[in-house]
Scaffold this motif. Structure first.
Motif, PDB file in Angstrom:
ATOM      1  N   ARG A  43       0.833  -1.200   0.000  1.00  0.00           N
ATOM      2  CA  ARG A  43       0.000   0.000   0.000  1.00  0.00           C
ATOM      3  C   ARG A  43       0.867   1.248   0.000  1.00  0.00           C
ATOM      4  NH1 ARG A  43      -4.959   0.473   2.325  1.00  0.00           N
ATOM      5  NH2 ARG A  43      -4.737   2.667   1.809  1.00  0.00           N
ATOM      6  N   LEU A  57      -1.364  -9.233  -1.860  1.00  0.00           N
ATOM      7  CA  LEU A  57      -1.389  -7.953  -1.155  1.00  0.00           C
ATOM      8  C   LEU A  57      -0.661  -8.084   0.180  1.00  0.00           C
ATOM      9  CD1 LEU A  57      -5.126  -7.011  -1.816  1.00  0.00           C
ATOM     10  CD2 LEU A  57      -3.111  -6.427  -3.175  1.00  0.00           C
ATOM     11  N   ARG A  87      -0.335  -4.718   6.202  1.00  0.00           N
ATOM     12  CA  ARG A  87       0.147  -3.427   6.674  1.00  0.00           C
ATOM     13  C   ARG A  87       1.419  -3.589   7.518  1.00  0.00           C
ATOM     14  NH1 ARG A  87      -0.558  -0.256  11.126  1.00  0.00           N
ATOM     15  NH2 ARG A  87      -0.960   1.930  10.751  1.00  0.00           N
ATOM     16  N   THR A  96       4.534  -4.403   5.343  1.00  0.00           N
ATOM     17  CA  THR A  96       5.004  -3.212   4.640  1.00  0.00           C
ATOM     18  C   THR A  96       5.776  -2.305   5.591  1.00  0.00           C
ATOM     19  OG1 THR A  96       3.112  -3.328   3.143  1.00  0.00           O
ATOM     20  CG2 THR A  96       4.262  -1.225   3.272  1.00  0.00           C
ATOM     21  N   GLU A 133      -8.240   8.153  -2.154  1.00  0.00           N
ATOM     22  CA  GLU A 133      -8.756   6.780  -2.136  1.00  0.00           C
ATOM     23  C   GLU A 133     -10.250   6.749  -1.787  1.00  0.00           C
ATOM     24  OE1 GLU A 133      -4.785   4.185  -1.023  1.00  0.00           O
ATOM     25  OE2 GLU A 133      -5.956   5.039   0.619  1.00  0.00           O
ATOM     26  N   LEU A 191      -8.131   1.629  -3.436  1.00  0.00           N
ATOM     27  CA  LEU A 191      -6.895   1.686  -2.664  1.00  0.00           C
ATOM     28  C   LEU A 191      -5.717   1.616  -3.625  1.00  0.00           C
ATOM     29  CD1 LEU A 191      -7.812  -0.748   0.249  1.00  0.00           C
ATOM     30  CD2 LEU A 191      -8.068   1.737   0.165  1.00  0.00           C
ATOM     31  N   TRP A 224      -1.843   0.786  -4.672  1.00  0.00           N
ATOM     32  CA  TRP A 224      -0.803  -0.187  -4.364  1.00  0.00           C
ATOM     33  C   TRP A 224       0.363   0.029  -5.319  1.00  0.00           C
ATOM     34  CZ3 TRP A 224      -1.813  -3.856  -0.512  1.00  0.00           C
ATOM     35  CH2 TRP A 224      -3.134  -3.904  -0.055  1.00  0.00           C
ATOM     36  N   ARG A 262      -4.624  -0.402  -8.453  1.00  0.00           N
ATOM     37  CA  ARG A 262      -5.678  -0.132  -7.479  1.00  0.00           C
ATOM     38  C   ARG A 262      -6.561  -1.364  -7.302  1.00  0.00           C
ATOM     39  NH1 ARG A 262      -7.456   3.167 -11.847  1.00  0.00           N
ATOM     40  NH2 ARG A 262      -9.352   2.326 -12.740  1.00  0.00           N
ATOM     41  N   GLY A 315      -7.090  -5.701   1.578  1.00  0.00           N
ATOM     42  CA  GLY A 315      -6.008  -5.466   2.529  1.00  0.00           C
ATOM     43  C   GLY A 315      -6.515  -5.202   3.936  1.00  0.00           C
ATOM     44  N   GLY A 365      -3.961   4.616   5.006  1.00  0.00           N
ATOM     45  CA  GLY A 365      -2.981   3.732   5.617  1.00  0.00           C
ATOM     46  C   GLY A 365      -3.201   3.393   7.073  1.00  0.00           C
TER      47      GLY A 365
END
Length: 190
Positions: free
Chosen positions: A10, A84, A87, A90, A142, A148, A150, A170, A176, A182
């Motif tokens: 993301r 994906l 969070r 990432t 978004e 969203l 990416w 997107r 996610g 975020g």
């Protein structure tokens, strides 16, 4: 991963993670810098730091703003074969890549307190505030487009809007584990 599958991270989570770490590292450096007797004194250091905070926040928010918007507007729908990233994954990958630079920035900010107490830390915190505002802006995009954003993580060596980033992809707004902008998606109580 199967043939043709690749990972996506993301965009807003990357920006928000950078914002959080710059903010707290800057605050830590500023608090530490207040206790360092500088050449100019605390009052001048704090005033210079406040000005640096505002300038850093505005500049960080404005840098590459057009590129983020252009990439977002030109984004295409992600294929079904993509994986994906969570969070947390990432965020951990971002921290792993930038941890030594953050440590160096912390040391430089605290060391600069010899000249201007707390100013270096407030400069870093301002950069974090500007990035946080940028993640809020991405979140508004978004929400407005019900999508969203990416990006492929291997393209983000210089950030989620660097020259190596060819395009954004997107997905729908519920993909996610992060909300638009975020932030962590809160699970509904059972």
């Amino acid at each position: 991963m199967g043939r043709g599958a690749y990972a996506l991270a993301r965009v807003a989570v990357m920006v928000r993670t950078a914002a959080r770490w710059l903010w707290w590292t800057g605050v830590l450096a500023a608090v530490g810098g207040v206790f360092v007797p500088g050449f100019t004194g605390r009052r001048i250091g704090l005033l210079a730091g406040a000005a640096a905070f505002l300038i850093a926040a505005v500049v960080t928010f404005a840098v590459r703003a057009g590129r983020y918007t252009a990439l977002a507007d030109a984004s295409t729908k992600a294929a079904k074969a993509v994986v994906l990233q969570d969070r947390g994954v990432t965020a951990r990958l971002w921290i792993r890549r930038w941890r030594w630079w953050l440590l160096l920035a912390l040391l430089v900010a605290v060391g600069s307190s010899v000249a201007l107490p707390a100013a270096g830390g407030l400069l870093m915190a301002g950069a974090g505030a500007g990035l946080w505002a940028k993640s809020v802006r991405i979140g508004r995009w978004e929400r407005a487009h019900e999508a969203l954003l990416w990006v492929r993580p291997e393209w983000t060596r210089r950030g989620p809007a660097g020259k190596a980033v060819k395009s954004y992809l997107r997905t729908g707004p519920v993909a996610g584990d992060a909300r638009p902008g975020g932030a962590r998606r809160r699970l509904a109580p059972a």
